[in-house]
Design a protein around this motif. Structure first.
Motif, PDB file in Angstrom:
ATOM      1  N   TYR A  38       0.765  -0.922  -0.027  1.00 30.72           N
ATOM      2  CA  TYR A  38      -0.152  -0.005  -0.072  1.00 30.72           C
ATOM      3  C   TYR A  38       0.919   1.265  -0.137  1.00 30.72           C
ATOM      4  CZ  TYR A  38      -4.197  -2.797   1.466  1.00 30.72           C
ATOM      5  OH  TYR A  38      -5.200  -3.706   1.659  1.00 30.72           O
ATOM      6  N   GLN A  58       0.586   5.547   1.265  1.00 29.51           N
ATOM      7  CA  GLN A  58      -0.165   6.337   1.981  1.00 29.51           C
ATOM      8  C   GLN A  58       0.167   7.712   1.784  1.00 29.51           C
ATOM      9  OE1 GLN A  58      -0.392   6.075   6.521  1.00 29.51           O
ATOM     10  NE2 GLN A  58      -2.527   6.343   6.551  1.00 29.51           N
ATOM     11  N   MET A  62      -1.354  11.920   2.328  1.00 28.10           N
ATOM     12  CA  MET A  62      -2.273  12.965   2.912  1.00 28.10           C
ATOM     13  C   MET A  62      -3.486  13.138   1.739  1.00 28.10           C
ATOM     14  SD  MET A  62      -1.819  13.819   6.010  1.00 28.10           S
ATOM     15  CE  MET A  62      -2.636  15.091   6.131  1.00 28.10           C
ATOM     16  N   MET A  63      -2.809  13.207   0.405  1.00 29.10           N
ATOM     17  CA  MET A  63      -3.993  13.784  -0.480  1.00 29.10           C
ATOM     18  C   MET A  63      -4.821  12.433  -0.610  1.00 29.10           C
ATOM     19  SD  MET A  63      -4.059  16.843  -1.563  1.00 29.10           S
ATOM     20  CE  MET A  63      -4.724  16.957  -3.013  1.00 29.10           C
ATOM     21  N   ARG A  64      -4.384  11.198  -0.955  1.00 28.86           N
ATOM     22  CA  ARG A  64      -5.065  10.124  -1.714  1.00 28.86           C
ATOM     23  C   ARG A  64      -5.254   9.009  -0.661  1.00 28.86           C
ATOM     24  NH1 ARG A  64      -5.002  10.257  -7.088  1.00 28.86           N
ATOM     25  NH2 ARG A  64      -5.185   7.986  -7.227  1.00 28.86           N
ATOM     26  N   GLY A  65      -4.568   9.252   0.682  1.00 28.50           N
ATOM     27  CA  GLY A  65      -5.079   8.113   1.717  1.00 28.50           C
ATOM     28  C   GLY A  65      -4.341   7.091   1.676  1.00 28.50           C
ATOM     29  N   LEU A  66      -5.059   5.944   1.603  1.00 26.73           N
ATOM     30  CA  LEU A  66      -4.333   4.479   1.629  1.00 26.73           C
ATOM     31  C   LEU A  66      -4.749   3.797   0.426  1.00 26.73           C
ATOM     32  CD1 LEU A  66      -2.131   2.933   3.642  1.00 26.73           C
ATOM     33  CD2 LEU A  66      -4.191   1.662   4.395  1.00 26.73           C
ATOM     34  N   LEU A  86      -3.901   0.599  -2.395  1.00 28.27           N
ATOM     35  CA  LEU A  86      -3.459  -0.710  -3.028  1.00 28.27           C
ATOM     36  C   LEU A  86      -2.708  -0.281  -3.880  1.00 28.27           C
ATOM     37  CD1 LEU A  86      -2.998  -3.718  -2.204  1.00 28.27           C
ATOM     38  CD2 LEU A  86      -5.284  -4.157  -3.521  1.00 28.27           C
ATOM     39  N   TYR A 130      -0.975  -6.787  -4.995  1.00 29.67           N
ATOM     40  CA  TYR A 130      -1.558  -7.808  -4.302  1.00 29.67           C
ATOM     41  C   TYR A 130      -0.725  -9.271  -4.660  1.00 29.67           C
ATOM     42  CZ  TYR A 130      -4.717 -11.875  -2.873  1.00 29.67           C
ATOM     43  OH  TYR A 130      -5.283 -13.115  -2.368  1.00 29.67           O
ATOM     44  N   PHE A 135       3.450   0.992   2.797  1.00 30.29           N
ATOM     45  CA  PHE A 135       3.158  -0.028   3.758  1.00 30.29           C
ATOM     46  C   PHE A 135       3.244  -1.616   3.041  1.00 30.29           C
ATOM     47  CE2 PHE A 135       2.313   2.002   7.688  1.00 30.29           C
ATOM     48  CZ  PHE A 135       1.767   3.221   7.235  1.00 30.29           C
ATOM     49  N   GLN A 182      -5.762  -8.083   8.017  1.00 27.53           N
ATOM     50  CA  GLN A 182      -4.546  -7.918   7.184  1.00 27.53           C
ATOM     51  C   GLN A 182      -3.770  -7.267   8.246  1.00 27.53           C
ATOM     52  OE1 GLN A 182      -4.750  -5.493   3.854  1.00 27.53           O
ATOM     53  NE2 GLN A 182      -6.358  -6.678   2.923  1.00 27.53           N
ATOM     54  N   PHE A 187      -0.279  -5.154   9.276  1.00 25.92           N
ATOM     55  CA  PHE A 187       0.659  -4.316   8.688  1.00 25.92           C
ATOM     56  C   PHE A 187       2.132  -4.031   9.195  1.00 25.92           C
ATOM     57  CE2 PHE A 187      -2.140  -1.470   5.467  1.00 25.92           C
ATOM     58  CZ  PHE A 187      -3.182  -2.258   5.767  1.00 25.92           C
ATOM     59  N   GLY A 188       2.779  -3.840   8.352  1.00 24.30           N
ATOM     60  CA  GLY A 188       4.355  -3.447   8.769  1.00 24.30           C
ATOM     61  C   GLY A 188       4.166  -2.019   9.317  1.00 24.30           C
ATOM     62  N   PRO A 189       5.248  -1.779   9.845  1.00 23.32           N
ATOM     63  CA  PRO A 189       5.395  -0.220  10.348  1.00 23.32           C
ATOM     64  C   PRO A 189       5.626   0.783   9.345  1.00 23.32           C
ATOM     65  CG  PRO A 189       7.356  -1.400  10.751  1.00 23.32           C
ATOM     66  CD  PRO A 189       6.804  -2.546  10.091  1.00 23.32           C
ATOM     67  N   ARG A 204       9.182   5.099   5.231  1.00 23.75           N
ATOM     68  CA  ARG A 204       8.720   6.573   4.937  1.00 23.75           C
ATOM     69  C   ARG A 204       9.841   7.047   4.087  1.00 23.75           C
ATOM     70  NH1 ARG A 204       5.451  10.186   7.621  1.00 23.75           N
ATOM     71  NH2 ARG A 204       5.303   8.401   9.359  1.00 23.75           N
TER      72      ARG A 204
END
Lengths: 112, 115
Positions: B35, B37, B39-43, B45, B48, B91, B104, B106-108, B111
């Protein structure tokens, strides 16, 4: 494309109060999940509610689902400072059996 | 269990450089998700994998992005060449069987800042 939209974008409450966050979505869903994200960390799964369920509980969490209104709410009772985090709803819909579409989240701040 | 492991945790690079992000899923999980992430588009995918095979890469932004899963315990996401608009938190998540009823994990996150 965005499916879930959380409301409010930010919420600030005092410790001990209840916090309610809402999620609205556009298309029919198979299930809806809520995740928490602490600052600088990954997302943690909280609870899943199926489309044929109306309410689920897990500890201090209560999730409701209203498929007629295409909305869900997450209630955290007796909030603690440690509940401070962003909360996301994620929906699974259509024929996909794996894809989750996340909203942009509600930032909850619980003041001690 | 150590959970999902991602490396590096932070990456700062210059535009045009190649960036490789790494992920080790939880042992026994046969589904892996990447994934992004912002600010503008969120999270969002990106891709997969199920049983090491890419099932859905429709979220990969463009040809500059590629992902591999050579075995059940390792996956990479590569950006070449990187651009400032690729700056985001990436992520990796894994689940037991990939189904949307599965949790699911998630890893940390990594950035990434592209200058």
């Amino acid at each position: 494309s965005q499916q879930g939209e959380e409301d409010p974008q930010a919420l600030s409450i005092q410790e001990g109060e209840n916090a309610t966050m809402n999620c609205s979505y556009k298309t029919s869903i198979n299930n809806l999940q809520w995740y928490r994200q602490n600052s600088g960390r990954g997302l943690v799964h909280l609870i899943l509610i199926r489309s044929n369920e109306r309410e689920k509980h897990s500890g201090r969490l209560r999730v409701t689902l209203d498929t007629s209104k295409k909305s869900s709410s997450l209630l955290i009772t007796a909030s603690r400072a440690a509940d401070t985090a962003s909360y996301f709803c994620a929906t699974n819909s259509g024929g996909s059996n794996y894809k989750l579409t996340f909203g942009k989240g509600t930032l909850l701040t619980v003041n001690p | 269990d150590a959970g999902v492991i991602q490396s590096p945790r932070h990456e700062v690079t210059e535009m045009g450089q190649e960036v490789t992000l790494r992920c080790k899923p939880i042992s026994g999980h046969n589904s892996l998700f990447w994934y992004r992430q912002t600010m503008m588009r969120g999270l969002e995918l990106l891709i997969y994998f199920n049983n090491n095979v890419p099932i859905d890469d429709s979220g990969m932004p463009e040809d500059r992005f590629s992902a591999k899963m050579p075995n059940a315990s390792f996956s990479t996401l590569k950006i070449q060449p990187s651009e400032p608009r690729d700056s985001a938190v990436y992520f990796c998540a894994s689940s037991l069987d990939g189904g949307a009823r599965e949790t699911q994990y998630f890893g940390p996150g990594t950035r990434l800042l592209v200058l």
